[in-house]
Design a protein around this motif. Sequence first.
Motif, mmCIF file in Angstrom:
data_model
loop_
_atom_site.group_PDB
_atom_site.id
_atom_site.type_symbol
_atom_site.label_atom_id
_atom_site.label_comp_id
_atom_site.label_asym_id
_atom_site.label_seq_id
_atom_site.Cartn_x
_atom_site.Cartn_y
_atom_site.Cartn_z
ATOM 1 N N LEU A 121 0.810 -1.130 -0.011
ATOM 2 C CA LEU A 121 -0.088 -0.067 -0.037
ATOM 3 C C LEU A 121 0.787 1.174 -0.008
ATOM 4 O O LEU A 121 1.602 1.667 0.989
ATOM 5 C CB LEU A 121 -0.812 -0.129 1.136
ATOM 6 C CG LEU A 121 -1.932 1.021 1.474
ATOM 7 C CD1 LEU A 121 -2.787 1.328 0.146
ATOM 8 C CD2 LEU A 121 -2.914 0.897 2.561
ATOM 9 N N LYS A 122 0.851 2.033 -1.110
ATOM 10 C CA LYS A 122 1.759 3.073 -1.194
ATOM 11 C C LYS A 122 0.834 4.287 -0.918
ATOM 12 O O LYS A 122 -0.479 4.622 -1.151
ATOM 13 C CB LYS A 122 2.269 3.360 -2.671
ATOM 14 C CG LYS A 122 2.971 2.244 -3.143
ATOM 15 C CD LYS A 122 3.461 2.639 -4.550
ATOM 16 C CE LYS A 122 4.953 3.480 -4.229
ATOM 17 N NZ LYS A 122 5.768 3.642 -5.371
ATOM 18 N N LEU A 123 1.667 5.164 0.257
ATOM 19 C CA LEU A 123 0.987 6.317 0.669
ATOM 20 C C LEU A 123 1.568 7.516 0.545
ATOM 21 O O LEU A 123 1.151 8.422 0.941
ATOM 22 C CB LEU A 123 1.138 6.049 2.269
ATOM 23 C CG LEU A 123 0.588 4.884 3.050
ATOM 24 C CD1 LEU A 123 0.709 4.766 4.530
ATOM 25 C CD2 LEU A 123 -0.969 4.624 2.680
ATOM 26 N N SER A 124 2.417 7.563 -0.719
ATOM 27 C CA SER A 124 3.033 8.692 -0.996
ATOM 28 C C SER A 124 3.365 8.430 -2.614
ATOM 29 O O SER A 124 3.608 7.321 -2.843
ATOM 30 C CB SER A 124 4.379 9.085 -0.351
ATOM 31 O OG SER A 124 5.347 8.291 -0.564
ATOM 32 N N PRO A 198 -2.086 10.626 1.100
ATOM 33 C CA PRO A 198 -2.273 11.225 2.543
ATOM 34 C C PRO A 198 -0.821 11.835 2.726
ATOM 35 O O PRO A 198 -0.871 12.876 3.456
ATOM 36 C CB PRO A 198 -2.532 10.088 3.501
ATOM 37 C CG PRO A 198 -1.906 8.766 2.650
ATOM 38 C CD PRO A 198 -2.301 8.880 1.434
ATOM 39 N N CYS A 199 0.277 11.093 2.340
ATOM 40 C CA CYS A 199 1.628 11.591 2.408
ATOM 41 C C CYS A 199 2.327 12.355 1.380
ATOM 42 O O CYS A 199 2.417 11.924 0.415
ATOM 43 C CB CYS A 199 2.482 10.566 3.005
ATOM 44 S SG CYS A 199 1.748 9.521 4.483
ATOM 45 N N PRO A 200 2.972 13.373 1.657
ATOM 46 C CA PRO A 200 3.683 14.505 0.651
ATOM 47 C C PRO A 200 4.955 13.396 0.210
ATOM 48 O O PRO A 200 5.925 13.083 0.736
ATOM 49 C CB PRO A 200 4.059 15.547 1.215
ATOM 50 C CG PRO A 200 4.144 15.240 2.631
ATOM 51 C CD PRO A 200 3.055 14.137 2.892
ATOM 52 N N ALA A 201 5.040 13.524 -1.158
ATOM 53 C CA ALA A 201 6.326 13.085 -1.702
ATOM 54 C C ALA A 201 7.420 14.089 -1.520
ATOM 55 O O ALA A 201 8.758 13.833 -1.361
ATOM 56 C CB ALA A 201 6.333 12.698 -3.312
ATOM 57 N N GLU A 202 7.262 15.395 -1.443
ATOM 58 C CA GLU A 202 8.304 16.439 -1.191
ATOM 59 C C GLU A 202 8.078 17.028 -0.069
ATOM 60 O O GLU A 202 6.975 17.548 0.192
ATOM 61 C CB GLU A 202 8.036 17.469 -2.226
ATOM 62 C CG GLU A 202 8.333 16.775 -3.881
ATOM 63 C CD GLU A 202 9.819 16.445 -4.255
ATOM 64 O OE1 GLU A 202 10.680 16.653 -3.203
ATOM 65 O OE2 GLU A 202 10.123 15.994 -5.336
ATOM 66 N N THR A 203 8.914 17.051 0.937
ATOM 67 C CA THR A 203 8.855 17.402 2.250
ATOM 68 C C THR A 203 10.029 18.469 2.673
ATOM 69 O O THR A 203 9.766 18.729 3.887
ATOM 70 C CB THR A 203 8.788 16.268 3.258
ATOM 71 O OG1 THR A 203 10.056 15.766 3.380
ATOM 72 C CG2 THR A 203 7.768 15.173 2.936
ATOM 73 N N GLY A 204 10.426 19.116 1.756
ATOM 74 C CA GLY A 204 11.243 20.167 2.099
ATOM 75 C C GLY A 204 12.961 19.815 2.134
ATOM 76 O O GLY A 204 13.795 20.524 2.384
ATOM 77 N N LEU A 205 13.015 18.312 2.199
ATOM 78 C CA LEU A 205 14.323 17.851 2.466
ATOM 79 C C LEU A 205 14.932 17.335 0.911
ATOM 80 O O LEU A 205 14.468 16.791 0.354
ATOM 81 C CB LEU A 205 14.434 16.610 3.378
ATOM 82 C CG LEU A 205 14.008 16.865 4.693
ATOM 83 C CD1 LEU A 205 13.701 15.689 5.694
ATOM 84 C CD2 LEU A 205 14.710 17.957 5.577
#
Length: 257
Positions: A121-124, A198-205
């Motif tokens: 199950l992929k969440l991003s 639900p979860c972002p692939a790009e998180t600022g890191l």
Amino acid sequence: MRADFQTFLINLDRSEDRLRTMRQRLERAGLPWQRVAAVDGKTLDLRNLREVDERGFRRRHGKRLNPAEVGCYLSHIKALKAFLDGPWTWALILEDDADFPDDFGTLIEQLLERSDQWDVLKLSSFHGGSPVPVAELPGSRRLAVPLARLMNANCILFNRHAARVLLKRLLPMTLPYDHALEQAFVFGLRLRTITPIPCPAETGLPSTIGDRAQLRPFKLRWYKRLPAMGFRMSMETRRVVFGLKQVLSAGKSARPD
């Protein structure tokens, strides 16, 4: 969180700042977790790795091997092995740039309650994936079958069956990890996603593998990439066919007798 679930965080020894950030995010989400020391691609001798098929990689991906991608791939393999070495039924495997919505712990509980409907199950995701919903979830979310590529591997749920199958089928490496995992359907696994994701692939890191400019030198000349183009076209066709079968199967099982 239930005792038969565990979170595995992949983290390079030299990325202490990312570990601090992820510790805060995981504590905020209320998830049990343990660290998996990532394989550092800079330390690998790519000429003598049995886990890597360099010719297959060029043929399927149209690029030369990137040591950072190899390290990432082997780190995920290491995390899957750590999952199977323990007593858990399900595992969330994270890269150290993952982030979560405020209700992430609740969402995980909801997904585990519906674990009979998925294997991976992929969440991003980087791409939309053309998801076709097959089940309703609380909070206006839906479990979906992707008919196109999702990419990204920073936040993925697995059951033990999927982990066993993937460890057998993902070695030797012939694609980057997020590409290889998209073939889960070829291995008979039920690959699912959530819409909206639900979860972002790009998180600022910043990526530890490299941005597009840094990865460009690994790309082969266009005529040497033709086998890779053919492979991708074949895979996309098979993905749509398999996905539609899964959608129809889910629809039949949801109908009352």
